[in-house]
Motif scaffolding. Structure first.
Motif, PDB file in Angstrom:
ATOM      1  N   ASN A   1      37.108 -53.690  11.263  1.00  0.00           N
ATOM      2  CA  ASN A   1      35.917 -53.315  12.014  1.00  0.00           C
ATOM      3  C   ASN A   1      36.052 -51.912  12.613  1.00  0.00           C
ATOM      4  O   ASN A   1      35.147 -51.091  12.501  1.00  0.00           O
ATOM      5  CB  ASN A   1      35.616 -54.341  13.113  1.00  0.00           C
ATOM      6  CG  ASN A   1      34.242 -54.147  13.694  1.00  0.00           C
ATOM      7  OD1 ASN A   1      33.253 -54.330  12.993  1.00  0.00           O
ATOM      8  ND2 ASN A   1      34.174 -53.758  14.953  1.00  0.00           N
TER       9      ASN A   1
ATOM     10  N   ARG B   1      29.140 -54.991   8.181  1.00  0.00           N
ATOM     11  CA  ARG B   1      29.313 -56.215   8.964  1.00  0.00           C
ATOM     12  C   ARG B   1      30.643 -56.822   8.550  1.00  0.00           C
ATOM     13  O   ARG B   1      30.898 -57.019   7.366  1.00  0.00           O
ATOM     14  CB  ARG B   1      28.184 -57.198   8.685  1.00  0.00           C
ATOM     15  CG  ARG B   1      28.263 -58.432   9.554  1.00  0.00           C
ATOM     16  CD  ARG B   1      27.128 -59.361   9.306  1.00  0.00           C
ATOM     17  NE  ARG B   1      25.884 -58.565   9.304  1.00  0.00           N
ATOM     18  CZ  ARG B   1      24.686 -59.082   9.321  1.00  0.00           C
ATOM     19  NH1 ARG B   1      24.545 -60.375   9.328  1.00  0.00           N
ATOM     20  NH2 ARG B   1      23.631 -58.327   9.305  1.00  0.00           N
ATOM     21  N   VAL B   2      31.484 -57.067   9.504  1.00  0.00           N
ATOM     22  CA  VAL B   2      32.779 -57.694   9.245  1.00  0.00           C
ATOM     23  C   VAL B   2      32.724 -59.092   9.844  1.00  0.00           C
ATOM     24  O   VAL B   2      32.540 -59.250  11.052  1.00  0.00           O
ATOM     25  CB  VAL B   2      33.931 -56.875   9.877  1.00  0.00           C
ATOM     26  CG1 VAL B   2      35.268 -57.570   9.652  1.00  0.00           C
ATOM     27  CG2 VAL B   2      33.946 -55.461   9.325  1.00  0.00           C
ATOM     28  N   LEU B   3      32.872 -60.091   9.008  1.00  0.00           N
ATOM     29  CA  LEU B   3      32.782 -61.471   9.484  1.00  0.00           C
ATOM     30  C   LEU B   3      34.090 -61.942  10.092  1.00  0.00           C
ATOM     31  O   LEU B   3      34.109 -62.566  11.147  1.00  0.00           O
ATOM     32  CB  LEU B   3      32.353 -62.391   8.347  1.00  0.00           C
ATOM     33  CG  LEU B   3      30.974 -62.072   7.746  1.00  0.00           C
ATOM     34  CD1 LEU B   3      30.676 -63.006   6.589  1.00  0.00           C
ATOM     35  CD2 LEU B   3      29.904 -62.171   8.819  1.00  0.00           C
ATOM     36  N   ILE B   4      35.171 -61.666   9.421  1.00  0.00           N
ATOM     37  CA  ILE B   4      36.488 -62.037   9.930  1.00  0.00           C
ATOM     38  C   ILE B   4      37.348 -60.781   9.858  1.00  0.00           C
ATOM     39  O   ILE B   4      37.562 -60.228   8.793  1.00  0.00           O
ATOM     40  CB  ILE B   4      37.123 -63.176   9.101  1.00  0.00           C
ATOM     41  CG1 ILE B   4      36.218 -64.414   9.148  1.00  0.00           C
ATOM     42  CG2 ILE B   4      38.526 -63.476   9.600  1.00  0.00           C
ATOM     43  CD1 ILE B   4      36.671 -65.529   8.236  1.00  0.00           C
ATOM     44  N   ASP B   5      37.862 -60.363  11.006  1.00  0.00           N
ATOM     45  CA  ASP B   5      38.604 -59.099  11.078  1.00  0.00           C
ATOM     46  C   ASP B   5      40.064 -59.388  11.396  1.00  0.00           C
ATOM     47  O   ASP B   5      40.435 -59.564  12.548  1.00  0.00           O
ATOM     48  CB  ASP B   5      37.974 -58.186  12.139  1.00  0.00           C
ATOM     49  CG  ASP B   5      38.548 -56.794  12.108  1.00  0.00           C
ATOM     50  OD1 ASP B   5      39.455 -56.533  11.299  1.00  0.00           O
ATOM     51  OD2 ASP B   5      38.067 -55.949  12.884  1.00  0.00           O
ATOM     52  N   ARG B   6      40.878 -59.394  10.363  1.00  0.00           N
ATOM     53  CA  ARG B   6      42.295 -59.695  10.566  1.00  0.00           C
ATOM     54  C   ARG B   6      43.168 -58.443  10.546  1.00  0.00           C
ATOM     55  O   ARG B   6      44.309 -58.492  10.937  1.00  0.00           O
ATOM     56  CB  ARG B   6      42.769 -60.664   9.496  1.00  0.00           C
ATOM     57  CG  ARG B   6      42.089 -62.003   9.616  1.00  0.00           C
ATOM     58  CD  ARG B   6      42.702 -63.016   8.690  1.00  0.00           C
ATOM     59  NE  ARG B   6      42.037 -64.279   8.886  1.00  0.00           N
ATOM     60  CZ  ARG B   6      41.686 -65.089   7.910  1.00  0.00           C
ATOM     61  NH1 ARG B   6      41.952 -64.778   6.667  1.00  0.00           N
ATOM     62  NH2 ARG B   6      41.082 -66.212   8.180  1.00  0.00           N
ATOM     63  N   GLN B   7      42.647 -57.334  10.084  1.00  0.00           N
ATOM     64  CA  GLN B   7      43.454 -56.119   9.937  1.00  0.00           C
ATOM     65  C   GLN B   7      42.769 -54.904  10.568  1.00  0.00           C
ATOM     66  O   GLN B   7      42.919 -53.792  10.076  1.00  0.00           O
ATOM     67  CB  GLN B   7      43.709 -55.851   8.455  1.00  0.00           C
ATOM     68  CG  GLN B   7      44.479 -56.931   7.731  1.00  0.00           C
ATOM     69  CD  GLN B   7      45.921 -57.015   8.210  1.00  0.00           C
ATOM     70  OE1 GLN B   7      46.556 -56.014   8.486  1.00  0.00           O
ATOM     71  NE2 GLN B   7      46.432 -58.228   8.331  1.00  0.00           N
TER      72      GLN B   7
END
Length: 155
Positions: free
Chosen positions: A16, A7-13
């Motif tokens: 996901n 689970r990726v909560l915040i995906d900046r790179q």
């Protein structure tokens, strides 16, 4: 790396998409490793090795081989759809949550761990025959029967 769930909560790179590709690759590797025509023969060889070590007094090593055989049996079940489908399944470790998903099978496999090695080998082949023989007649069941008879005579 191997992952089954994430689970990726915040995906900046683009984490996901990376995690999703690793998950897919993990599942593909797991399934390709399970679809082997000689898995039943491997189970028999593990039981034979367990007995030989047990007969030489190598009790701890023989119990370890019984556990390897249980893992191989569970892999056989997964490869041939012998386990109930559930959201609780861990693709990387078939033993996880087995008691909750299939309590009877979990109990049987737990009991095998407390038997002598010859008894454990016979019991494991019995379970394999009961759960898999009808759906996998192409496997080497005659070899499993030979090993079972040998273990019954050795015990």
């Amino acid at each position: 790396a191997k992952i089954d769930r994430f689970r990726v909560l915040i995906d900046r790179q683009a984490i996901n998409s990376l995690a999703e590709s690793i998950k897919l690759q993990t599942h593909q590797q797991q399934m390709s490793g399970l679809v082997k025509s000689d898995m039943l023969e491997n189970l028999c060889l593990l039981l034979w090795t367990a007995y030989e070590r047990w007969a030489r007094g190598e009790r701890l090593s023989s119990q370890r081989y019984i556990q390897f055989a249980v893992d191989t049996f569970l892999d056989l079940l997964v490869a041939h759809d012998g386990l109930k489908k559930s959201s609780m399944v861990d693709q990387l470790d078939t033993r996880r949550r087995l008691e909750q998903r299939e309590p009877e099978l979990g109990h049987e496999l737990d009991r095998i761990g407390r038997l002598t090695v010859p008894e454990a080998g016979v019991a494991l082949i019995d379970i394999a025959q009961r759960k898999l023989m009808a759906r996998t007649p192409e496997l080497a069941w005659e070899k499993a029967s030979v090993v079972k008879q040998w273990l019954q005579g050795a015990g």
